[in-house]
Design a protein around this motif. Structure first.
Motif, PDB file in Angstrom:
ATOM      1  N   ALA A   1       1.006  -1.288   0.051  1.00 50.10           N
ATOM      2  CA  ALA A   1       0.159   0.226   0.079  1.00 50.10           C
ATOM      3  C   ALA A   1       0.866   1.179   0.017  1.00 50.10           C
ATOM      4  CB  ALA A   1      -0.746  -0.101   0.910  1.00 50.10           C
TER       5      ALA A   1
ATOM      6  N   PRO B   1     -11.149  -5.540   3.188  1.00 48.52           N
ATOM      7  CA  PRO B   1     -10.080  -4.965   2.346  1.00 48.52           C
ATOM      8  C   PRO B   1      -9.585  -5.500   1.013  1.00 48.52           C
ATOM      9  CG  PRO B   1      -9.181  -5.912   4.201  1.00 48.52           C
ATOM     10  CD  PRO B   1     -10.322  -6.040   4.427  1.00 48.52           C
TER      11      PRO B   1
ATOM     12  N   LEU C   1     -10.494  -4.119  -2.417  1.00 50.78           N
ATOM     13  CA  LEU C   1      -9.447  -2.940  -2.725  1.00 50.78           C
ATOM     14  C   LEU C   1      -8.097  -3.210  -2.797  1.00 50.78           C
ATOM     15  CD1 LEU C   1     -10.886  -0.099  -0.104  1.00 50.78           C
ATOM     16  CD2 LEU C   1     -11.111  -0.171  -2.579  1.00 50.78           C
ATOM     17  N   ASP C   2      -7.572  -4.251  -2.189  1.00 46.48           N
ATOM     18  CA  ASP C   2      -6.326  -4.608  -2.185  1.00 46.48           C
ATOM     19  C   ASP C   2      -6.017  -5.027  -3.587  1.00 46.48           C
ATOM     20  OD1 ASP C   2      -5.050  -4.051   0.358  1.00 46.48           O
ATOM     21  OD2 ASP C   2      -5.803  -5.576   1.183  1.00 46.48           O
TER      22      ASP C   2
ATOM     23  N   PHE D   1      -5.360   2.289   4.237  1.00 47.52           N
ATOM     24  CA  PHE D   1      -6.317   2.782   3.277  1.00 47.52           C
ATOM     25  C   PHE D   1      -6.764   4.283   3.798  1.00 47.52           C
ATOM     26  CE2 PHE D   1      -7.480  -1.657   3.188  1.00 47.52           C
ATOM     27  CZ  PHE D   1      -7.274  -1.903   1.877  1.00 47.52           C
TER      28      PHE D   1
ATOM     29  N   SER E   1      -9.440   6.904   4.554  1.00 47.81           N
ATOM     30  CA  SER E   1     -11.109   6.838   4.725  1.00 47.81           C
ATOM     31  C   SER E   1     -11.100   8.499   5.077  1.00 47.81           C
ATOM     32  CB  SER E   1     -11.067   5.877   5.965  1.00 47.81           C
ATOM     33  OG  SER E   1     -10.510   6.542   7.021  1.00 47.81           O
TER      34      SER E   1
ATOM     35  N   TRP F   1     -10.668   4.391   0.238  1.00 48.97           N
ATOM     36  CA  TRP F   1     -10.155   4.136  -0.781  1.00 48.97           C
ATOM     37  C   TRP F   1      -8.531   3.938  -0.710  1.00 48.97           C
ATOM     38  CZ3 TRP F   1     -11.531   8.804   0.751  1.00 48.97           C
ATOM     39  CH2 TRP F   1     -10.745   9.708   0.853  1.00 48.97           C
ATOM     40  N   SER F   2      -7.903   3.049  -1.720  1.00 49.80           N
ATOM     41  CA  SER F   2      -6.489   2.702  -1.611  1.00 49.80           C
ATOM     42  C   SER F   2      -5.575   4.098  -1.757  1.00 49.80           C
ATOM     43  CB  SER F   2      -6.197   1.855  -2.571  1.00 49.80           C
ATOM     44  OG  SER F   2      -6.103   2.213  -3.815  1.00 49.80           O
ATOM     45  N   LYS F   3      -4.644   3.950  -1.057  1.00 53.32           N
ATOM     46  CA  LYS F   3      -3.466   4.992  -1.124  1.00 53.32           C
ATOM     47  C   LYS F   3      -2.974   5.077  -2.489  1.00 53.32           C
ATOM     48  CE  LYS F   3      -2.293   5.194   3.831  1.00 53.32           C
ATOM     49  NZ  LYS F   3      -1.011   5.102   4.799  1.00 53.32           N
TER      50      LYS F   3
END
Length: 329
Positions: A84, A152, A155-156, A174, A176, A291-293
């Motif tokens: 991430a 997760p 999203l991962d 993540f 948020s 959402w993901s970084k």
């Protein structure tokens, strides 16, 4: 004159000094493909070279990172957390090295995958589709259901870009944002014998037949956690396949369900339904967007998140103050 480096300078970033950019690119490719062969093809390297770099990463980080399960790599928790950050860092470096350009939604293509829970698609879906189609006509929007606690995996694995729901806790890898607060209500047919009631007590919960949704079957729910200290439960005797069928089942049965008040109001504009206030322990809820970084700095995803915020502010009549992590409940 050549620059002289002091011992203090050499002590900076000790962990990063053990790495090189190629190792991080290899790690990123392995996390994306979960295959040494596919990673080698992606990076135009040989498979033995990929395997050697993975072995060095394992030694350096003292973690297996990727373990073989049924012929495919499965990442460890350390690998997920590291990726991430690494993915986000690589994106930022790539963005910094790229020539600047203004984002134009009209030229946006591809698919944005949005996971929605707690009926929020009913509130968000139609106006968001209208806004995105007007500004980005070639962009495809794909809604997916999210039920219960935040999971997760999607999203991962990049199967989902954004998740919106009642998430009590989100992993730190993540981003948020708290969207708005609301309250749960009981929704049932306007002809139900209890439809004229204003409020339910804890003792009255078992007087109703409740339905939930298939993904909740056999799993602990927020209701379990909230009612257990009070030695109560909300017993479901039926599970439906999806949120869309909710009003039709309510109209033709004596069942009831729970949902956010803002969504109940939408249903009640179109169907003869009644809402009843739930007991205080079940009432208060908060919606979060996650959402993901990796996608935090993406111009497209930044724009889509902004459009989501504008739609929700319009539909709820509430300003969204900004980024706030979920509270542990």
């Amino acid at each position: 004159m050549p620059t002289r480096h002091t011992p203090a300078d050499r002590a900076k970033l000790p962990n990063l000094r053990r790495m090189d950019m190629n190792a991080l690119l290899t790690f990123d490719a392995l996390m994306k493909t979960r295959s040494a062969t596919a990673a080698a093809a992606l990076l135009h390297k040989t498979q033995p070279a990929i395997s050697r770099e993975l072995a060095r990463l394992r030694r350096t980080l003292d973690d297996p990172l990727l373990v073989v399960t049924k012929g495919r790599f499965t990442p460890t928790e350390r690998a997920l957390e590291l990726h991430a950050v690494v993915r986000d860092a690589l994106d930022r470096i790539e963005h910094a090295l790229s020539p600047p350009e203004d984002f134009d939604p009209a030229g946006a293509t591809g698919t944005v995958n949005i996971g929605t829970g707690a009926h929020i698609e009913l509130l968000l879906g139609a106006p968001l589709l209208q806004r995105l189609r007007a500004a980005a006509p070639r962009l495809i929007v794909r809604f997916q259901s999210v039920h219960g606690d935040f999971i997760p995996d999607d999203l991962d694995a990049e199967r989902m870009d954004i998740a919106i729901g009642l998430f009590s806790e989100v992993p730190r890898r993540f981003h948020s944002m708290r969207l708005f607060a609301d309250r749960r209500v009981c929704l049932l047919s306007a002809t139900h014998p209890m439809a004229r009631r204003k409020r339910l007590s804890l003792d009255e919960l078992d007087r109703l037949q409740w339905f939930a949704f298939a993904q909740m079957y056999g799993r602990p729910t927020n209701f379990d956690r909230l009612l257990k200290p009070r030695h109560r439960d909300l017993a479901f005797s039926a599970y439906l396949s999806g949120f869309g069928i909710t009003p039709y089942v309510l109209l033709e049965t004596d069942y009831a369900t729970t949902l956010p008040a803002c969504v109940a109001e939408v249903h009640q504009r179109h169907f003869p339904l009644a809402s009843i206030e739930l007991p205080a322990p079940l009432r208060d809820i908060e919606f979060f967007m996650v959402w993901s970084k990796r996608q935090h700095t993406s111009p497209l995803h930044t724009w889509v998140r902004g459009e989501i915020l504008r739609v929700l502010e319009e539909r709820t009549g509430r300003a969204i103050p900004g980024n706030s992590p979920p509270r542990k409940r």
